[in-house]
Design an enzyme around this catalytic site. Structure first.
Site, mmCIF file in Angstrom:
data_model
loop_
_atom_site.group_PDB
_atom_site.id
_atom_site.type_symbol
_atom_site.label_atom_id
_atom_site.label_comp_id
_atom_site.label_asym_id
_atom_site.label_seq_id
_atom_site.Cartn_x
_atom_site.Cartn_y
_atom_site.Cartn_z
ATOM 1 N N THR A 146 0.816 -1.216 0.000
ATOM 2 C CA THR A 146 0.000 0.000 0.000
ATOM 3 C C THR A 146 0.850 1.268 0.000
ATOM 4 O OG1 THR A 146 -1.546 1.262 1.371
ATOM 5 C CG2 THR A 146 -0.100 -0.225 2.535
ATOM 6 N N ASP A 147 0.270 2.353 -0.466
ATOM 7 C CA ASP A 147 0.977 3.646 -0.402
ATOM 8 C C ASP A 147 1.061 4.176 1.033
ATOM 9 O OD1 ASP A 147 -1.713 4.331 -0.062
ATOM 10 O OD2 ASP A 147 -1.733 5.896 -1.605
ATOM 11 N N GLU A 148 0.256 3.589 1.951
ATOM 12 C CA GLU A 148 0.236 4.112 3.330
ATOM 13 C C GLU A 148 1.566 3.898 4.039
ATOM 14 O OE1 GLU A 148 -3.237 3.462 5.652
ATOM 15 O OE2 GLU A 148 -4.569 3.605 3.940
ATOM 16 N N TYR B 110 -2.047 -0.361 10.967
ATOM 17 C CA TYR B 110 -2.149 -1.043 9.659
ATOM 18 C C TYR B 110 -0.921 -0.766 8.804
ATOM 19 C CZ TYR B 110 -3.379 -1.565 4.698
ATOM 20 O OH TYR B 110 -3.354 -1.875 3.364
ATOM 21 N N LYS C 3 2.066 -3.248 7.354
ATOM 22 C CA LYS C 3 2.363 -3.433 5.918
ATOM 23 C C LYS C 3 3.813 -3.035 5.625
ATOM 24 C CE LYS C 3 -0.034 -4.536 2.938
ATOM 25 N NZ LYS C 3 -0.430 -5.865 2.382
HETATM 26 P P1 NAD Z 1 -9.691 -7.319 1.861
HETATM 27 O O1 NAD Z 1 -9.714 -7.036 3.321
HETATM 28 O O2 NAD Z 1 -10.898 -7.069 1.040
HETATM 29 O O3 NAD Z 1 -9.295 -8.851 1.631
HETATM 30 C C1 NAD Z 1 -8.318 -9.517 2.369
HETATM 31 C C2 NAD Z 1 -8.479 -11.019 2.133
HETATM 32 O O4 NAD Z 1 -7.443 -11.688 2.897
HETATM 33 C C3 NAD Z 1 -9.813 -11.580 2.621
HETATM 34 O O5 NAD Z 1 -10.357 -12.414 1.628
HETATM 35 C C4 NAD Z 1 -9.447 -12.381 3.868
HETATM 36 O O6 NAD Z 1 -10.301 -13.486 4.102
HETATM 37 C C5 NAD Z 1 -8.024 -12.813 3.539
HETATM 38 N N1 NAD Z 1 -7.244 -13.125 4.747
HETATM 39 C C6 NAD Z 1 -7.132 -12.374 5.872
HETATM 40 N N2 NAD Z 1 -6.341 -13.007 6.772
HETATM 41 C C7 NAD Z 1 -5.940 -14.160 6.177
HETATM 42 C C8 NAD Z 1 -5.091 -15.239 6.594
HETATM 43 N N3 NAD Z 1 -4.521 -15.258 7.807
HETATM 44 N N4 NAD Z 1 -4.868 -16.250 5.739
HETATM 45 C C9 NAD Z 1 -5.446 -16.254 4.515
HETATM 46 N N5 NAD Z 1 -6.270 -15.269 4.068
HETATM 47 C C10 NAD Z 1 -6.505 -14.251 4.897
HETATM 48 O O7 NAD Z 1 -8.426 -6.539 1.325
HETATM 49 P P2 NAD Z 1 -8.217 -5.763 -0.064
HETATM 50 O O8 NAD Z 1 -8.736 -4.397 0.062
HETATM 51 O O9 NAD Z 1 -8.653 -6.629 -1.186
HETATM 52 O O10 NAD Z 1 -6.622 -5.663 -0.066
HETATM 53 C C11 NAD Z 1 -5.828 -6.723 -0.572
HETATM 54 C C12 NAD Z 1 -4.363 -6.378 -0.407
HETATM 55 O O11 NAD Z 1 -4.067 -5.174 -1.104
HETATM 56 C C13 NAD Z 1 -3.949 -6.132 1.046
HETATM 57 O O12 NAD Z 1 -2.676 -6.672 1.231
HETATM 58 C C14 NAD Z 1 -3.928 -4.626 1.176
HETATM 59 O O13 NAD Z 1 -2.996 -4.221 2.148
HETATM 60 C C15 NAD Z 1 -3.506 -4.217 -0.220
HETATM 61 N N6 NAD Z 1 -3.987 -2.894 -0.671
HETATM 62 C C16 NAD Z 1 -5.314 -2.567 -0.566
HETATM 63 C C17 NAD Z 1 -5.743 -1.336 -1.059
HETATM 64 C C18 NAD Z 1 -7.202 -0.921 -0.985
HETATM 65 O O14 NAD Z 1 -7.515 0.238 -1.280
HETATM 66 N N7 NAD Z 1 -8.125 -1.793 -0.645
HETATM 67 C C19 NAD Z 1 -4.826 -0.447 -1.632
HETATM 68 C C20 NAD Z 1 -3.487 -0.813 -1.696
HETATM 69 C C21 NAD Z 1 -3.074 -2.058 -1.231
HETATM 70 O O1 DAU Z 2 -4.155 4.019 0.420
HETATM 71 C C1 DAU Z 2 -4.371 2.656 0.316
HETATM 72 C C2 DAU Z 2 -5.230 2.177 1.457
HETATM 73 O O2 DAU Z 2 -6.535 2.664 1.220
HETATM 74 C C3 DAU Z 2 -5.243 0.659 1.621
HETATM 75 O O3 DAU Z 2 -3.955 0.206 1.935
HETATM 76 C C4 DAU Z 2 -6.233 0.238 2.712
HETATM 77 O O4 DAU Z 2 -6.299 -1.177 2.763
HETATM 78 C C5 DAU Z 2 -7.591 0.809 2.364
HETATM 79 O O5 DAU Z 2 -8.500 0.499 3.398
HETATM 80 C C6 DAU Z 2 -7.517 2.319 2.169
HETATM 81 O O6 DAU Z 2 -7.250 2.980 3.435
HETATM 82 P P1 DAU Z 2 -8.005 4.343 3.846
HETATM 83 O O7 DAU Z 2 -7.957 4.471 5.303
HETATM 84 O O8 DAU Z 2 -7.517 5.489 3.028
HETATM 85 O O9 DAU Z 2 -9.493 3.971 3.319
HETATM 86 P P2 DAU Z 2 -10.944 4.194 3.985
HETATM 87 O O10 DAU Z 2 -11.947 3.857 2.942
HETATM 88 O O11 DAU Z 2 -11.050 3.547 5.310
HETATM 89 O O12 DAU Z 2 -10.981 5.765 4.230
HETATM 90 C C7 DAU Z 2 -10.834 6.696 3.152
HETATM 91 C C8 DAU Z 2 -10.845 8.083 3.737
HETATM 92 O O13 DAU Z 2 -12.167 8.362 4.238
HETATM 93 C C9 DAU Z 2 -9.897 8.278 4.924
HETATM 94 O O14 DAU Z 2 -9.366 9.599 4.885
HETATM 95 C C10 DAU Z 2 -10.807 8.126 6.156
HETATM 96 C C11 DAU Z 2 -12.148 8.653 5.649
HETATM 97 N N1 DAU Z 2 -13.333 8.013 6.245
HETATM 98 C C12 DAU Z 2 -13.418 6.660 6.260
HETATM 99 C C13 DAU Z 2 -14.496 6.026 6.822
HETATM 100 C C14 DAU Z 2 -14.567 4.510 6.875
HETATM 101 C C15 DAU Z 2 -14.371 8.803 6.735
HETATM 102 O O15 DAU Z 2 -14.315 10.043 6.681
HETATM 103 N N2 DAU Z 2 -15.461 8.167 7.281
HETATM 104 C C16 DAU Z 2 -15.558 6.815 7.367
HETATM 105 O O16 DAU Z 2 -16.588 6.311 7.914
#
Ligand code: NAD
Ligand code: DAU
Length: 349
Positions: free
Chosen positions: A131-133, A156, A160
């Site tokens: 992730t970019d975080e 988180y 990561k």
């Molecule tokens: P998600 O939470 O939707 O999915 C995570 C999956 O991992 C789920 O299916 C869960 O069952 C599985 N999992 C959790 N613990 C496990 C374990 N111990 N063993 C096997 N499986 C397990 O997540 P996502 O949003 O699809 O993100 C996927 C990946 O991409 C993550 O590594 C996240 O850090 C990264 N990522 C997400 C975003 C985003 O915006 N969602 C952005 C950048 C990177």
């Molecule tokens: O940047 C990549 C990341 O983006 C991934 O690595 C994470 O897995 C993914 O969850 C996401 O993280 P964020 O914290 O940025 O996403 P989220 O959707 O939780 O929140 C987006 C923005 O909105 C953040 O600034 C917090 C705000 N927010 C979020 C929620 C859930 C609110 O204002 N209200 C809310 O209820």
């Protein structure tokens, strides 16, 4: 034939990636390993579950013995590692769960890959999706590039960042062939409605308040999930071993502007007067340690690999709203049970 292990394939991004790989590469065996936590859902993959090159394995990446025996049995050639705890707010409530899955889970997979590939790393790849975080928070100016120093600020992102460091350490110490990508915020179909966009869609649908943290000035860079899956495909096939790539949408939005836009798209979808749903917007207590701004410079992806986002945000958000409205059973199923407890705890209502 290549045997690919995709971890977390039943989650949001993982399911889009599995679908792409299963459909595009019939010559690969795609093994989707997932623990099916609250975030994992096999309904996401109903359309490919009977494909002959798709195989589901219920398993836990933190169980090193299970990972070792799976590598022995299935002879994986590559790992695309997405399994993780992924929600920042949950990491604030329970950091240890994030340490366990994201750090120990990644190291257990690294150990399995190292043990089974060590005789010959040729043609093998451990691809870690991050992730970019990990880069922390930006001020008003500038972008995260591949060489930006790590400065994670939430449990988180710390977990990561640590997993990224372990992946690089295994490359440096043992010669494991690795690639890491760091992506910005994804949105699109099948995202669990604890994240901002699907949470707001679900709440607008149910005429519930839209909780905007703090003043809503925080900025995120949004990418359509199918574009992320396409980027992973490019990197997997053409990326440089040992390399790092930043993936992003060149698409920055202040949260409050994004939520207002989403309200308007929902109003138009339902034939309501535009502005109606904006009345649901409610400013709530800010997220602890809330990162101000993320923005990715994805020019390495475009210069080296020819990848670019394919969708404009307006089109992506309309497709996303339409998907959630056409898949209300999916949404209702996923928001029953544990989700209710989480929601009450997080938002006190
Ligand atoms: P998600 O939470 O939707 O999915 C995570 C999956 O991992 C789920 O299916 C869960 O069952 C599985 N999992 C959790 N613990 C496990 C374990 N111990 N063993 C096997 N499986 C397990 O997540 P996502 O949003 O699809 O993100 C996927 C990946 O991409 C993550 O590594 C996240 O850090 C990264 N990522 C997400 C975003 C985003 O915006 N969602 C952005 C950048 C990177
Ligand atoms: O940047 C990549 C990341 O983006 C991934 O690595 C994470 O897995 C993914 O969850 C996401 O993280 P964020 O914290 O940025 O996403 P989220 O959707 O939780 O929140 C987006 C923005 O909105 C953040 O600034 C917090 C705000 N927010 C979020 C929620 C859930 C609110 O204002 N209200 C809310 O209820």
């Amino acid at each position: 034939m290549r045997n690919l292990l995709v971890t977390g394939g039943a989650g949001f991004i993982g399911s889009h990636l599995v679908r792409l790989l299963v459909n595009k590469y019939p010559e690969y065996n795609i093994y989707n390993l997932d623990l099916l936590t609250y975030a994992g859902n096999l309904e996401n993959l109903i359309d490919v579950e009977n494909s002959s090159n798709y195989h589901f394995i219920k398993g836990d990446i933190t169980d090193e013995a299970q990972m070792m025996s799976l590598f022995r049995e299935k002879q994986f050639d590559a790992v695309l590692h997405l399994a993780a705890e992924s929600h920042v707010d949950r990491s604030i409530l329970d950091p240890m769960a994030f340490l366990k899955t994201n750090i120990l889970g990644t190291v257990s997979l690294l150990n399995a890959a190292k043990s089974f590939w060590k005789e010959n790393f040729e043609g093998k790849l451990f691809y870690h999706i991050s992730t970019d975080e990990v880069f922390g928070s930006l001020g008003e100016e500038g972008f995260f590039v591949e060489t930006t120093s790590y400065d994670p600020k939430s449990p988180y992102s710390a977990s990561k960042a640590s997993s990224d460091h372990f992946v690089r350490a295994y490359s440096n110490t043992y010669g494991l062939p690795v690639i890491i990508t760091n992506c910005s915020n994804n949105y699109g179909p099948n995202q669990f409605p604890e994240k901002l966009i699907p949470l707001c869609i679900n709440n607008i649908k149910n005429k519930k308040p839209l909780p905007v943290y703090g003043t809503g000035e925080n900025i995120r860079d949004w990418l359509y999930v199918i574009d992320h899956a396409a980027a992973i495909d490019k990197v997997f096939h053409k990326g440089k071993i040992g390399g790092t790539y930043n993936i992003g949408g060149f698409n920055e939005w202040k949260n409050i502007d994004l939520v207002r836009t989403l309200c308007d798209v929902m109003d138009r979808y339902h034939g309501k007067e535009v502005g109606t749903s904006q009345e649901l917007i409610t400013f709530v207590t800010d997220r602890a340690g809330h990162d101000m701004r993320y923005a990715i410079d994805a020019s390495k992806m475009s210069n080296e690999l020819g990848w670019q986002p394919s969708l404009q945000f307006e089109e992506g958000i309309e497709k996303t709203v339409a998907w959630y409205m056409e898949n209300q059973v999916w949404l209702d199923n996923i928001t029953s049970g544990d989700y209710q407890h989480y929601y009450q705890n997080q938002y006190n209502r």
